[in-house]
Every structure is written in structure tokens, then in C-alpha cells.
Design a protein around this motif. Structure first.
Motif, short mmCIF file in Angstrom:
data_model
loop_
_atom_site.label_atom_id
_atom_site.label_comp_id
_atom_site.label_asym_id
_atom_site.label_seq_id
_atom_site.Cartn_x
_atom_site.Cartn_y
_atom_site.Cartn_z
N LEU A 125 0.12 11.91 -5.36
CA LEU A 125 0.38 10.64 -6.03
C LEU A 125 -0.93 9.96 -6.44
N GLN A 126 -1.88 9.97 -5.56
CA GLN A 126 -3.17 9.33 -5.86
C GLN A 126 -3.89 10.04 -7.00
N SER A 167 4.04 14.50 3.90
CA SER A 167 3.70 13.13 3.50
C SER A 167 2.23 13.02 3.09
N ARG A 168 1.36 13.62 3.88
CA ARG A 168 -0.07 13.59 3.56
C ARG A 168 -0.34 14.25 2.21
N ILE A 172 8.34 9.72 6.89
CA ILE A 172 7.96 9.60 5.48
C ILE A 172 6.53 9.06 5.35
N HIS A 173 6.14 8.17 6.24
CA HIS A 173 4.81 7.56 6.14
C HIS A 173 3.86 8.05 7.22
N SER A 174 4.11 9.26 7.71
CA SER A 174 3.21 9.83 8.70
C SER A 174 1.94 10.34 8.03
N MET A 218 2.10 3.72 -1.66
CA MET A 218 2.97 3.69 -0.49
C MET A 218 4.43 3.47 -0.89
N VAL A 219 4.64 2.62 -1.87
CA VAL A 219 6.00 2.39 -2.37
C VAL A 219 6.51 3.65 -3.06
N ALA A 220 5.65 4.27 -3.86
CA ALA A 220 6.03 5.51 -4.54
C ALA A 220 6.37 6.60 -3.52
#
Length: 211
Positions: A137-138, A130-131, A123-125, A152-154
Motif C-alpha cells: 500500500l505504501q 498484514s506487514r 489485520i493490524h499485526s 491504516m484505513v486502507a
């Protein structure tokens, strides 16, 4: 499978094809059972390559299976790039992504089984979906489409919800996948700060041609 530029000479092309065959075999094993205890001999036989070829490409089975997961997640991300390219609204892009994922359980079952079995650890790769999700999101936060939250939480919330949807599609195939995806997307959009009416409408916008 994700693709890259083809090597220019025959030796390098054969070498690249051997590597792809090993990665394909590992992806099939992950999709079928998730069991990584298969011997290198069994993997080589499935790939239809010589046993000795394995160590020309990978130092261990763990490296091969990790490469197979990354390959699958990058293919997943490329599907989003290709099929949702015309959507600019980050909220609509998120909702359409949930619905595309639900449909890919039928159209790309091997790929989605790999995601189902191994996606949580990625998930956080910095690759694959994920990217791309972090980028969207940003954009949504910068444009005030989403409430200012820790991206990161989102991302954790989005990834966990998406994986739950994929699990639902395989565990309960009788459930209407698109309806489930729409409802989950609406809930996630509200979590990200969209008003209820807006989230309801965005989650149900007509999709681009996904065939």
C-alpha cells in the motif's frame, strides 16, 4: 508451516521439533473447530509429545494458540512472497493476491481455515500478510498508483474484504472462487483510486504459475 534455521545440535533439534509438533496440533484444532478449550493433555496427545513437554515451550494454551495463528499467517505471507515475486505493479500484486487466496482455500484448506477463524484480530499485526500488505500500500501511494489515503484505513478495507472472500469460499463452495476474487479485487482497486477501466484490466491480468 513457516520455517526457520534448524538448530545445530541434536538436543536443540528435538526441542524444536517438539515445539513444531505442538504448534501443528494447535493449528489443526483451530482449523477444524476453532475451539481452544481442548485440554493440554489432548493437545499433547495430538502432537504425540509428553504432557510435561508442553511447559518447556509455552506458559499457557493461550500462548500456544496465538503462536499457531502467527505461524499460519506467516506461512500465508510466505506463499505470497514465493508465488507473486515477479509482479512489480502494486495494483496487480493486490489483485493477484486476492485470486491466490481464493485458490488456497482448495490447496491449503487448514491454513485458510485458521485465517478464516482468527484473521480479523490480526489485520493490524506486524507480521504475516498484514506487514506485506502495508508495504505494498505504501509503495502504491508513494508512486501515485493509489490515491493518497491513510494506509491504516486502507489496510482495514483490504483485510476485511480478503476475510470476506475466504469466508465465501468455505461457506459457499459452489461459487466460482476466481471470479469472486477478480470482482472483489476490481472493486478494491477502484476504491484505492484506479480508474474503472484500469481496475477492470488489472484485476484480470494473467496470473503467474500458481501450481
Amino acid at each position: 508451516m513457516s520455517t526457520s534455521a534448524l538448530p545445530s545440535n541434536r538436543f536443540e533439534r528435538r526441542r524444536a521439533e517438539t515445539r513444531r509438533a505442538l504448534v501443528r496440533a494447535a493449528r489443526q484444532i483451530l482449523a477444524e473447530t476453532g475451539d481452544t478449550s481442548a485440554s493440554i493433555q489432548a493437545i499433547a496427545e495430538r502432537a504425540d509429545v509428553g504432557f510435561g513437554s508442553f511447559y518447556n515451550h509455552f506458559d499457557s494454551k493461550a500462548e500456544l494458540f496465538e503462536t499457531a495463528v502467527v505461524d499460519a499467517l506467516e506461512e500465508f505471507g510466505q506463499n505470497f512472497d514465493e508465488r507473486l515475486a515477479g509482479i512489480d505493479d502494486p495494483a496487480e500484486l493486490l489483485a493477484a493476491g486476492f485470486r491466490l487466496s481464493a485458490r488456497m482455500a482448495d490447496s491449503h484448506p487448514e491454513l485458510m481455515q485458521v485465517l478464516r477463524r482468527r484473521g480479523l484480530g490480526h489485520i493490524h499485526s506486524d507480521n504475516g500478510l498484514s506487514r506485506r500488505a502495508m508495504r505494498d500500500l505504501q509503495v502504491g501511494i508513494a508512486s501515485c498508483r493509489f490515491t493518497t489515503v491513510d494506509p491504516m484505513v486502507a489496510l482495514s478495507a483490504l483485510g476485511g474484504t480478503l476475510l470476506s472472500l475466504v469466508e465465501l469460499r468455505f461457506a459457499r463452495p459452489e461459487v466460482d472462487g476466481d471470479e469472486a476474487a477478480v470482482n472483489l479485487a476490481e472493486m478494491v482497486l477502484r476504491m484505492l483510486g484506479l480508474p474503472a477501466d484500469d481496475a477492470h484490466e488489472v484485476a484480470r491480468r494473467p496470473l503467474p504459475d500458481l501450481d
